[in-house]
Design an enzyme around this catalytic site. Structure first.
Site, PDB file in Angstrom:
ATOM      1  N   ALA A 108       0.814  -1.213   0.000  1.00 26.07           N
ATOM      2  CA  ALA A 108       0.000   0.000   0.000  1.00 26.07           C
ATOM      3  C   ALA A 108       0.845   1.260   0.000  1.00 26.07           C
ATOM      4  CB  ALA A 108      -0.926   0.001   1.221  1.00 26.07           C
ATOM      5  N   GLU A 109       1.966   1.226   0.695  1.00 27.72           N
ATOM      6  CA  GLU A 109       2.775   2.429   0.850  1.00 27.72           C
ATOM      7  C   GLU A 109       3.622   2.754  -0.385  1.00 27.72           C
ATOM      8  OE1 GLU A 109       2.898   4.721   3.081  1.00 27.72           O
ATOM      9  OE2 GLU A 109       1.601   3.868   4.612  1.00 27.72           O
TER      10      GLU A 109
END
Length: 254
Positions: A108-109
């Site tokens: 996600a990051e």
């Protein structure tokens, strides 16, 4: 044994707290994966629906002549995931975390991109802010700045894992608050009476990380023996699109 009990308890808690938002995604012609909590345009197809447990067999599959890998394969078989898996497992064991959670946060990051730098200055695979790193004692010196040190995958992953461990201690058995705090800062969560802040970015982030956790949890054993061909080592990227990002305030570190 205590570490294993802690990991097991966190796994059960996170698995029982399944995201309620639909997740959409697609793989473009370059093999890059895109996903969002909204169907932003016609390219985005349903990745997983609402509160349903993640089941990769139910995902839409590419047509034989499309030449595209399904989104689930791009996420679970990304070459950098295997490359950094030893570091993820090492940090997970040191700080009593589930490796699947670290994988979900990394996807996600940064989309597994070690050179990622956000507009706000978050760095590396786990998008660690220099101010957060300083809280844990990381300092620049004559040889390297703090930003350069944070770009090192081992340092980046370990600091992120340590921060997640501390967030678990701050919000025990509240995985949605741990994930929200990683995105918005623990002060924001506390400010909103220990609940997920009403920021569109943070709420979308929590939903996506929780669904990615469902993807990586059942695949954890397979990833250790998965074969990665030369073709799979291309520069595939994963793109997070979170509606409302501009309304997201800077995290408070006071």
């Amino acid at each position: 044994m205590r570490i294993m009990r802690t990991i097991a308890a966190l796994c059960l808690t996170l698995a029982s707290s399944v995201a309620s938002a639909d997740i959409y995604g697609y793989v473009d012609s370059d093999g890059s994966a895109h996903f969002s909590t909204e169907k932003l345009d016609e390219r985005y197809q349903l990745f997983v629906r609402g509160s349903a447990p993640f089941d990769s067999s139910q995902l839409p599959q590419p047509t034989p002549d499309s030449g595209k890998a399904p989104l689930s394969d791009t996420l679970s078989r990304h070459p950098n995931l295997k490359k950094y898996e030893p570091l993820l497992n090492e940090a997970a064991q040191e700080f009593s975390l589930d490796p699947a959670l670290l994988k979900a946060v990394m996807a996600a990051e940064s989309g597994f991109n070690p050179g990622a730098v956000s507009p706000k200055g978050a760095i590396g695979l786990m998008q660690v802010m220099p101010a957060t790193a300083e809280r844990y004692g990381l300092q620049g010196d004559r040889k390297k700045t703090i930003e350069q040190k944070l770009a090192d995958p081992k340092t980046n992953i370990r600091l992120a894992a340590r921060y997640l461990r501390d967030l678990h201690k701050l919000f025990p058995f509240r995985p949605e608050l741990v994930i929200a705090s990683y995105n918005a800062g623990e002060r924001a969560v506390q400010k909103h009476n220990n609940s997920v802040p009403p920021y569109p970015e943070t709420r979308g982030y929590v939903q996506i990380v929780k669904q990615l956790y469902q993807l990586y949890k059942p695949a954890a054993e397979k990833l250790a023996v998965a074969a990665f061909s030369d073709a799979a080592s291309g520069a595939r990227r994963i793109h997070m699109t979170l509606p409302g990002r501009r309304s997201m305030p800077a995290p408070s570190l006071e």
